[in-house]
Design a protein around this motif. Structure first.
Motif: not given
Length: 489
Positions: A268-274, A420-430, A437-442
């Motif tokens: 669901d992300t902007d693939i070009d930005r990704a 989907d920040v909620g989905k990102a937080m679910t993954l971040a917890d695991r 970093h959610i929606n930032d580079p590593t």
């Protein structure tokens, strides 16, 4: 070769010398080589184990009075140092580009980070340094932070200035003395620069000593009884030896050991930005960054498109002498590193990875490389490559992504790209990582934020912000009574 601000870094000042508050002749030397051109830039002085002994004793003598000066004085000196980094940016950038293979943009960012780190350290000098605690007796009971003593700082070649200043600045601000051992391959940008900046800022002699050298010099710093804290940045293999050596001597050893970081891309992300975030995460400074993305985990529905666009973007990047402004990638640091990168790429292709683009080199210039990973991970996926290589693997669910992220012994940085920040937080917890970093580079860092990782990425130490209080001070319990206590046996 002349640069703006050359007087500060004039090779006639440091050529063939080591710094112990003043420059004096070294017993050993090493050529400073431009990895992009092979040009000899100067002669760096290398320290011996005997130099370490003398430096530690000198530092111990100097630190006592330094710890007693007003915190406001130390803060002002750190601010002056920060301003000097900015004032001499052009000269320092020139050395980072020519000595470490940094691009212009990366070198400027590193100098800016050095200046900001000094200003953050200045604030640290004046931070609250203790607390009043309750006592069951009629007295004042409190804790306070006192300087740890002489700090040994051992740094690598890849971010020579940033990784040195992040330890040197807070250690000095908090009243300690520092023995700095930069990698001999970047002895100027990781050592001479700091010596000259802090000398110009007015730092007292002996409080910062720069001892470029080999592993024996690093071992001597760890072993010396006057060195109470060791900050080491490097590989997990070297970190184990440092930890074992320091542990036997009951020293505080702080390890930052890199990582094979994961960049997770949802559909669901902007693939070009990704793609741009992925390229930045894997190819910045030729991938020679501890936070670099060594594993691209991409949702299966966009996997093919992501791989194709990442390869297309990689093909568009200019690789060459980073003294030119249009270059995106410079050289790897030396032949040994280039050959290791190429071995991992070749072994991965042999094991079943598809070489989508790259995988070739000219001298020390390695093309940005994209590998489409098979179901069974290859060497380039499993190991920290420390080169411009992006292995890409597909996943289908959040649970699978979490499992793939966790399937590695390192745990430094994870990037999650999704709308989907909620989905990102679910993954971040695991996921086991020191930084998410959610929606930032590593690759992301700010001096005021805690930096460090889990597992083979380190031993729990955090650099930056208030974490530096724990790193470079000891906690002392102090009680105060208005009159002598009456005690009986």
């Amino acid at each position: 070769m002349r640069r703006a601000g050359m007087s500060l870094l004039d090779p006639t000042l440091w050529s063939g010398r080591i710094f112990t508050g003043l420059w004096h002749p070294a017993t050993q030397t090493r050529e400073v080589i431009n990895p992009a051109t092979g040009e000899r830039l100067g002669i760096a002085g290398l320290a011996s184990t005997m130099d370490v002994t003398a430096a530690a004793e000198h530092a111990e003598q100097a630190r006592g009075t330094w710890a007693q000066v007003a915190a406001s004085y130390r803060a002002a000196l750190l601010r002056r140092a920060g301003d000097l980094f900015s004032e001499h940016q052009d000269a320092i950038v020139g050395w980072l580009v020519s000595e470490s293979g940094s691009t212009q943009a990366k070198a400027k960012a590193e100098v800016a980070a050095a200046a900001q780190t000094c200003h953050e350290a200045a604030a640290l000098a004046n931070s609250p340094y203790g607390e009043v605690i309750r006592s069951g007796q009629p007295r004042l009971s409190l804790t306070r932070r006192i300087p740890a003593g002489v700090i040994g700082v051992i740094t690598p070649f890849n971010m020579p200035l940033a990784l040195a200043i992040r330890a040197v600045a807070p250690a000095l601000a908090l009243g300690n003395a520092v023995l700095l051992k930069p990698d001999a391959r970047t002895a100027v940008s990781g050592g001479v620069v700091l010596a000259q900046i802090f000398a110009a800022a007015g730092l007292r002699k002996g409080l910062l000593q720069v001892l470029a050298g080999d592993a024996a010099v690093g071992a001597a710093i760890i072993d010396h009884p006057l060195v109470r804290v060791v900050s080491f940045t490097g590989s997990p293999q070297a970190g184990r030896h440092v930890a074992e050596r320091g542990g036997r001597l009951l020293k505080r050893v702080m390890l930052e050991l890199g990582g094979n970081n994961a960049l997770v891309v949802f559909d669901d992300t902007d693939i070009d930005r990704a793609v741009r975030a992925g390229a930045f995460s894997s190819f910045l400074h030729q991938g020679q960054v501890c936070m670099a993305a060594g594993r691209h985990l991409v949702h299966e529905s966009i996997y093919g498109e992501y791989v194709a666009k990442l390869a297309e973007f990689a093909d568009s990047l200019i690789v060459g002498d980073p003294s030119h402004n249009d270059v995106a990638l410079g050289p790897l640091i030396d032949v040994r590193q280039r050959d290791r990168v190429h071995h991992l790429v070749e072994a991965s292709v042999k094991a079943g990875a598809k070489l989508v683009t790259g995988g070739t080199f000219d001298a020390l210039f390695y093309r940005p490389t994209v590998l489409a990973e098979p179901a069974e991970p290859t060497e380039a996926y499993r190991e920290e490559v420390f080169g411009p290589v992006a292995p890409v693997r597909a996943f289908s669910t959040v649970s699978e992504a979490a499992k793939l992220v966790a399937d590695n012994e390192t745990g430094l940085a994870v990037s999650i790209l999704t709308a989907d920040v909620g989905k990102a937080m679910t993954l971040a917890d695991r996921v086991p990582a020191g930084m998410v970093h959610i929606n930032d580079p590593t690759i992301d860092h700010e001096p005021q934020a805690p930096f460090g990782g889990f597992g083979l990425s380190g031993n729990g130490w955090r650099a930056g912000g208030l974490s530096d209080l724990d790193a470079y001070t000891e906690t002392q319990w102090l009680t105060i009574r208005p009159e002598l206590a009456k005690v009986t046996l």
